[in-house]
Design an enzyme around this catalytic site. Structure first.
Site, mmCIF file in Angstrom:
data_model
loop_
_atom_site.group_PDB
_atom_site.id
_atom_site.type_symbol
_atom_site.label_atom_id
_atom_site.label_comp_id
_atom_site.label_asym_id
_atom_site.label_seq_id
_atom_site.Cartn_x
_atom_site.Cartn_y
_atom_site.Cartn_z
ATOM 1 N N LYS A 13 0.695 -1.344 -0.009
ATOM 2 C CA LYS A 13 0.130 -0.013 -0.087
ATOM 3 C C LYS A 13 0.656 1.253 -0.075
ATOM 4 C CE LYS A 13 -1.860 -1.074 3.919
ATOM 5 N NZ LYS A 13 -1.104 -2.476 4.134
ATOM 6 N N ARG A 88 -9.763 0.775 8.116
ATOM 7 C CA ARG A 88 -9.455 -0.439 8.467
ATOM 8 C C ARG A 88 -10.606 -1.455 9.219
ATOM 9 N NH1 ARG A 88 -3.641 0.222 8.322
ATOM 10 N NH2 ARG A 88 -2.491 -1.730 8.618
ATOM 11 N N ARG A 123 11.721 -5.051 4.828
ATOM 12 C CA ARG A 123 11.409 -3.648 4.986
ATOM 13 C C ARG A 123 12.041 -2.661 5.663
ATOM 14 N NH1 ARG A 123 5.201 -1.847 5.640
ATOM 15 N NH2 ARG A 123 5.181 -3.051 7.606
ATOM 16 N N ARG A 156 10.863 -1.112 11.266
ATOM 17 C CA ARG A 156 9.642 -0.416 12.151
ATOM 18 C C ARG A 156 9.716 -1.675 13.356
ATOM 19 N NH1 ARG A 156 4.420 -0.031 8.434
ATOM 20 N NH2 ARG A 156 3.643 -1.018 10.192
ATOM 21 N N ARG A 167 -0.687 -9.045 13.118
ATOM 22 C CA ARG A 167 -1.430 -8.102 12.209
ATOM 23 C C ARG A 167 -2.023 -8.789 11.096
ATOM 24 N NH1 ARG A 167 3.968 -5.242 11.296
ATOM 25 N NH2 ARG A 167 2.882 -4.035 9.762
#
Ligand code: ADP
Ligand code: ADP
Ligand code: ZN
Length: 212
Positions: A13, A88, A123, A156, A167
């Site tokens: 996203k 969400r 990431r 992160r 998640r």
């Protein structure tokens, strides 16, 4: 053009939002980035959101709706905006509808859970502007440095294997229903998230009737 980017954590996203910002010249509104900024700045919002984010849980709807309502009212959103990671929950989607926030297309980036883990371990995000990179699939020009702003790239806090699993569960339990919600409104577009970043972007542009 008002867009929503929907998809599991790691679906792409943020990456697609950055490309669409450049292409369409409209801002991206990433609630995740806004919350991380609030935590960094030590604000009240940050303090309230931190425990949920660290646990891989959703931040309460009221907090999210407050920041989104304020953001979409700013002048730079007049020509359109890209909602990245919001709504969400069905309650958030219904609240946006009630507020009169018009949505043109909802782009769901489709990806299998098994692909997510390798995406998340690679990431890196910019501490300063939130831009998202991947050490193999989308590396920055200089290791550890953001192409966009020169900021430091970091991992992160919630990209640990355990939190990513949580998640993903939350996505399937609370967010995935939004596909049905927006399909009923005739706004849902499914895009294959497990292809190159560039190809996924071309598919999005063609699905929303924009020139590639
Ligand atoms: P990702 O898409 O990789 O899961 P985000 O940056 O969108 O990451 O979100 C990170 C975290 O921020 C979420 O796990 C959640 O705790 C919080 N968050 C972001 N957006 C929302 C939202 N719309 N509603 C509730 N919580 C949110
Ligand atoms: P989200 O905002 O949905 O959580 P990101 O855009 O941050 O996801 O992407 C998650 C990770 O996967 C990042 O490291 C990003 O560089 C990488 N990534 C995004 N899209 C692709 C793709 N099409 N192929 C391979 N890696 C990708
Ligand atoms: Zn940056």
């Amino acid at each position: 053009m008002n867009l929503i980017l929907l998809g599991a954590p790691g679906a792409g996203k943020g990456t697609q939002a950055e490309l669409l910002v450049k292409k369409l010249q409209i801002p991206a509104i990433s609630t995740g980035n806004m919350l991380r900024e609030a935590i960094q700045n030590g604000t009240e919002l940050g303090a309230q959101a931190k425990q949920y984010m660290d646990g891989g849980l959703l931040v309460p709807d009221e907090l999210i709706l407050g920041i989104v309502k304020e953001r979409v009212a700013k002048p730079d959103c007049e020509k359109g905006f890209i909602l990245d990671g919001v709504p969400r929950t069905q309650a958030q989607a219904e609240a946006l509808d009630r507020m009169g926030v018009r949505i043109d297309h909802v782009i769901s980036l489709e990806i299998d859970d098994q692909v997510i883990e390798s995406r998340m371990t690679g990431r890196r995000v910019c501490k300063n502007c939130g831009a998202s990179y991947h050490i193999a699939a989308n590396p920055p020009k200089t290791q550890g440095v953001c192409d966009e702003c020169g900021g430091e790239l970091i991992i992160r806090a919630d990209d640990t294997a355990e939190t990513v699993r949580k998640r993903l569960q939350v996505y399937h339990a609370s967010t995935e229903v939004l596909k049905t919600y927006y399909q009923r409104q005739g706004k849902l577009v499914l895009i294959q998230g497990d292809q190159s970043i560039e190809q996924a972007n071309r598919d999005i542009l063609s699905a929303i009737g924009a020139k590639a």
